[in-house]
Write an enzyme that holds these catalytic residues in place. Structure first.
Site, PDB file in Angstrom:
ATOM      1  N   CYS A 132       0.802  -1.223   0.000  1.00  0.00           N
ATOM      2  CA  CYS A 132       0.000   0.000   0.000  1.00  0.00           C
ATOM      3  C   CYS A 132       0.844   1.286   0.000  1.00  0.00           C
ATOM      4  O   CYS A 132       0.463   2.286  -0.618  1.00  0.00           O
ATOM      5  CB  CYS A 132      -0.978  -0.011   1.173  1.00  0.00           C
ATOM      6  SG  CYS A 132      -0.297  -0.640   2.704  1.00  0.00           S
ATOM      7  N   HIS A 254      -2.157   6.614   3.799  1.00  0.00           N
ATOM      8  CA  HIS A 254      -0.700   6.463   3.925  1.00  0.00           C
ATOM      9  C   HIS A 254      -0.046   7.627   3.180  1.00  0.00           C
ATOM     10  O   HIS A 254      -0.323   7.854   1.992  1.00  0.00           O
ATOM     11  CB  HIS A 254      -0.225   5.166   3.248  1.00  0.00           C
ATOM     12  CG  HIS A 254      -0.449   3.915   4.054  1.00  0.00           C
ATOM     13  ND1 HIS A 254      -1.147   3.879   5.234  1.00  0.00           N
ATOM     14  CD2 HIS A 254      -0.037   2.642   3.816  1.00  0.00           C
ATOM     15  CE1 HIS A 254      -1.161   2.637   5.698  1.00  0.00           C
ATOM     16  NE2 HIS A 254      -0.500   1.872   4.858  1.00  0.00           N
TER      17      HIS A 254
END
Ligand code: A2P
Length: 342
Positions: A132, A254
């Protein structure tokens, strides 16, 4: 490469943080599937989940028969992928695997949709969805690499707890409740440890300068993923990557602060032109700084703080942030499934 017009789709790990997002993205995008199957552990087997295609009873992965599945979206952890993905692939499914189990395998393409789409064509039944953090970074680094050839990249991540799945979300929530009862301890010292076995230290009201587990040379597995996956996706083994992965008390999103240098100097005007027209990327200016909260629930990666490097001139520095459950995982998996459609 197998292509499908109205495939039968299975989500493996359908009850998890990424699996539930995969389902909602398939629904949102009106994915043209002809049958949906949902699989998880025996703990969830027998549960009914309402979907756009009707109610679906969750199957136990251990006993589920993969026959007839055309596309299987796996997000149930690496151990399950290693054990079951080859089984699904030999039953003629194309597996899109969100774990790290096959990412380093030379016969398995590692694909970021809108960055290296063509790589999916060489799959032999398993396609790997990147990590990710790497995914978010590649959405910004990929177009710049295409324009000028990436040579060196320093990258520090700010990774949310949902990267650890539902358990991470639950851990942060409970620690916030715990610490909110003892604000004085947080301000003046003397706080008590909320205790939890997911992270090595408290995550609420804190920052953990170690995401993942230490493997080689004092770097974590998450940091090594940034090194090896970036090189594989961009198709250049010699890119020098200097990673630091940090866990922050954020639910979703993120972020990565990066400085990059290329085969030739790149100035701000060129970087603005490249990233301003990159698919799946929104370029934000310094009055609207992109934050994790801005990234939640949206498909695009947000890029801000774009500037020319000053310490080592000729490079570009930026901050990229993306919803790790969507583009960082589930959305990219669904986009890869879309690439498999005839
Ligand atoms: P379950 O909910 O039945 O445990 P997350 O990363 O958010 O924790 O989600 C992990 C996903 O992987 C869940 O859907 C979980 O199912 C599934 N999973 C975990 N262990 C197994 C297993 N042994 N067999 C099948 N699915 C599993």
């Amino acid at each position: 490469m197998d292509t499908y017009s109205r495939p039968k789709v299975a989500i493996v790990g359908a009850t998890g943080a990424v699996g539930t997002t995969m389902l909602s993205i398939l629904e949102e995008r009106g994915f043209p599937l002809s049958e949906l199957r949902l699989m998880a552990s025996s703990r969830s087997a027998g549960r009914t989940i309402g979907t756009k295609w009707g109610d679906v009873v969750v199957e136990d992965l251990e006993t589920a028969d993969p026959a007839g599945v055309d596309i299987a979206l796996f997000s149930a952890g690496g151990a399950r992928s290693l054990e079951y993905a080859p089984h699904f692939a030999s039953a003629q499914a194309t597996v899109i695997d969100n774990s790290s189990a096959f990412r380093g395998d030379a016969t398995v393409p590692l694909v970021v949709a809108q960055v290296n789409d063509d790589a999916i064509r060489s799959n032999e039944g398993i396609v790997a969805n990147p990590n990710c953090t790497t995914m978010v970074l590649m959405m910004a680094a990929g177009p710049l690499h295409e324009a000028a050839g990436l040579r060196t990249m320093f990258a520090t991540s700010y990774q949310s707890v949902s990267g650890s799945g539902q358990k991470g979300i639950a851990q942060l929530s409970s620690e916030i409740d715990f610490f909110n009862k003892d604000r004085d301890g947080l301000v003046s010292g003397g706080w008590e440890d909320p205790v939890g076995d997911l992270y090595t230290r408290p995550i609420a009201f804190n920052v953990l300068p170690l995401a993942g587990s230490i493997t080689d040379a004092g770097y974590t597995d998450e940091e090594w993923k940034l090194v090896s996956e970036s090189r594989k996706i961009l198709g250049r083994d010699k890119i020098a990557v200097e990673p630091t992965c940090v866990r922050v008390p954020v639910m979703v999103g993120h972020g990565i602060a990066t400085s990059m240098w290329f085969d030739r100097p790149v100035d701000l005007d060129e970087a603005v032109a490249v990233l301003g027209s990159a698919p799946g990327v929104q370029l934000w200016d310094d009055t609207t700084v992109p934050t994790p909260l801005d990234s939640v629930g949206i498909d695009d990666i947000l890029v801000g703080r774009l500037r020319e490097t000053i310490g080592f001139p000729g490079g570009i520095a930026l901050f990229a942030i993306g919803d790790n459950l969507r583009k960082g995982a589930a959305l990219n998996a669904v986009q890869l499934a879309e690439l498999l459609l005839a």
